[in-house]
Every structure is written in C-alpha cells, then in structure tokens.
Design an enzyme around this catalytic site. Structure first.
Site, short mmCIF file in Angstrom:
data_model
loop_
_atom_site.label_atom_id
_atom_site.label_comp_id
_atom_site.label_asym_id
_atom_site.label_seq_id
_atom_site.Cartn_x
_atom_site.Cartn_y
_atom_site.Cartn_z
CG HIS A 61 -1.94 -0.95 1.40
ND1 HIS A 61 -2.12 -1.71 2.53
CD2 HIS A 61 -2.94 -1.31 0.54
CE1 HIS A 61 -3.17 -2.50 2.37
NE2 HIS A 61 -3.68 -2.28 1.18
CE LYS B 235 -10.57 -6.88 1.05
NZ LYS B 235 -9.51 -5.91 0.71
NE ARG C 251 -2.58 -7.55 -3.89
CZ ARG C 251 -3.33 -7.82 -2.83
NH1 ARG C 251 -2.77 -8.14 -1.69
NH2 ARG C 251 -4.64 -7.79 -2.90
CB SER D 145 -4.50 -6.32 4.78
OG SER D 145 -3.98 -5.14 4.24
O1 PNS Z 1 -8.60 -2.24 0.16
P1 PNS Z 1 -9.91 -2.64 -0.45
O2 PNS Z 1 -10.70 -3.52 0.51
O3 PNS Z 1 -9.71 -3.28 -1.79
O4 PNS Z 1 -10.73 -1.30 -0.70
C1 PNS Z 1 -12.09 -1.32 -1.12
C2 PNS Z 1 -12.79 -0.03 -0.69
C3 PNS Z 1 -12.74 0.12 0.83
C4 PNS Z 1 -12.08 1.15 -1.33
C5 PNS Z 1 -14.29 -0.10 -1.17
O5 PNS Z 1 -14.95 -1.16 -0.51
C6 PNS Z 1 -15.02 1.23 -0.92
O6 PNS Z 1 -14.92 2.13 -1.73
N1 PNS Z 1 -15.77 1.33 0.22
C7 PNS Z 1 -16.48 2.55 0.58
C8 PNS Z 1 -17.99 2.41 0.33
C9 PNS Z 1 -18.30 2.50 -1.15
O7 PNS Z 1 -18.09 3.50 -1.79
N2 PNS Z 1 -18.83 1.40 -1.70
C10 PNS Z 1 -19.18 1.31 -3.11
C11 PNS Z 1 -17.98 0.89 -3.95
S1 PNS Z 1 -18.36 0.80 -5.68
#
Ligand code: PNS
Length: 168
Positions: free
Chosen positions: A17, A41, A97, A134
């Site tokens: 990250h 998650k 990745r 993670s």
């Molecule tokens: O590190 P990650 O888990 O790949 O990140 C994913 C994350 C947290 C960026 C995504 O789940 C997110 O944007 N969450 C905020 C809520 C949201 O906007 N959800 C709609 C996504 S299209």
C-alpha cells in the site's frame, strides 16, 4: 492543484500500500489516503487505528521523500464517490498486484464512474510486494509468525493488541 484519493481498507497498511501512496505522491500535488469499510471483508482494526498507522507510515517516509509530507489521511465515512466529491478529487488511484485484483477492482471502478464520473487510475504493484496482502499479514500474526518486513513500524503491535495477544 490535482487531487487524487488512494482508497482502501488498510486493515492494516502494508508496504505494498505504502509503495502505491508514494508513487501517487510523486505524480499528483495532493494525495488523500481514504480509509474505508469494504463490506466484503470482516475488519480487525477500527478505522481510526488504521488511519493512525497510515499517518505514522507516511510521516516516516516523508522524512526522506518530501512529496510524502503533502499526503493527507482521512476516514471515508460513507460512499467513496461522496468523499471524492468532498475533497474535489479528479481520480481514484489503486494498486493492482495481478489479475485477481483487477477482477475485484474493475466493477468498483465502473460503479464509481457510473455514480459520479470519477475515474480510477490503476498502478501496477511492485513485484516485491506481489504476495503481500493485509489478510495474509493478519493470519500470520494471529499464528505468531513474522511479518515485520512486510508492514510499516507499529503495525504488528497494533494487530497483536487487537487480537488480544501480549505485546511482543
Ligand atoms: O482495500 P480494499 O478492501 O480493496 O478497498 C475497497 C474499498 C474500501 C475502497 C471499497 O470497498 C469502498 O470504496 N468502500 C467505501 C464504500 C463504497 O463507496 N462502496 C461502493 C464501492 S463501488
């Protein structure tokens, strides 16, 4: 000024990250790391703890890489697109990745663009960190294994504390 958001769960931040944030900071004037919940998650660290770990890691790198001193860190309270609008971000920056990450990221990128027009820029993750996730870091710490060379300082202690393990 060009603002971008580097979003993620960061549960916890890894060196992979951090590499993406560094590279974003070398290209854009204003980088906001957005700590958000991923409903797919189960989180271990609370969002504020995750943000503090990211701030500490960014601060450490900023001692030798001045571009990192401009990086801001914030918790995303709701939808990422609303956060992007609030900080006036022109794009989201995410690391990949490999193909598995692309498969997970593409629907989110398309949905975010559908919702607000915000674009997503993908950076290829550094191969040194291709295996670093993670979820794996948490699993290794849960079982007492070593991850100090995969995460910034302070992360292992925070994970141990969240897992109810004695401080190392
Ligand atoms: O590190 P990650 O888990 O790949 O990140 C994913 C994350 C947290 C960026 C995504 O789940 C997110 O944007 N969450 C905020 C809520 C949201 O906007 N959800 C709609 C996504 S299209």
């Amino acid at each position: 000024m060009t603002t971008v958001v580097c979003p993620g769960s960061f549960d916890p931040i890894t060196l992979g990250h951090l590499d993406i944030v560094r590279r974003a900071a070398s290209m854009f004037d204003d980088v906001v790391v957005g700590i958000a919940k991923n409903p797919g998650k189960s989180g271990l660290l609370d969002l504020e703890t995750r943000a503090e770990l990211v701030r500490a890691a960014v601060f450490t790198v900023a001692q030798t890489e001045p571009a990192m001193s401009r990086v801001r860190v914030a918790v995303v309270p709701g939808l990422l697109v609303d956060f992007c609008r609030e900080v006036e971000a022109v794009a989201v920056v995410k690391g990949l990745r490999g193909g598995g990450d692309f498969d997970a990221e593409q629907p989110m990128a398309l949905m975010n663009r559908h919702l607000s027009g915000v674009e997503t820029i993908f950076l290829p993750g550094d191969q040194r960190y291709a295996h670093v996730a993670s979820s794996l870091v948490k699993d290794i710490v849960r079982h007492g294994g070593p991850v100090d060379d995969l995460v910034p300082a302070g992360v292992v202690a925070a994970l141990r504390s969240a897992l109810g393990q004695p401080a190392g």
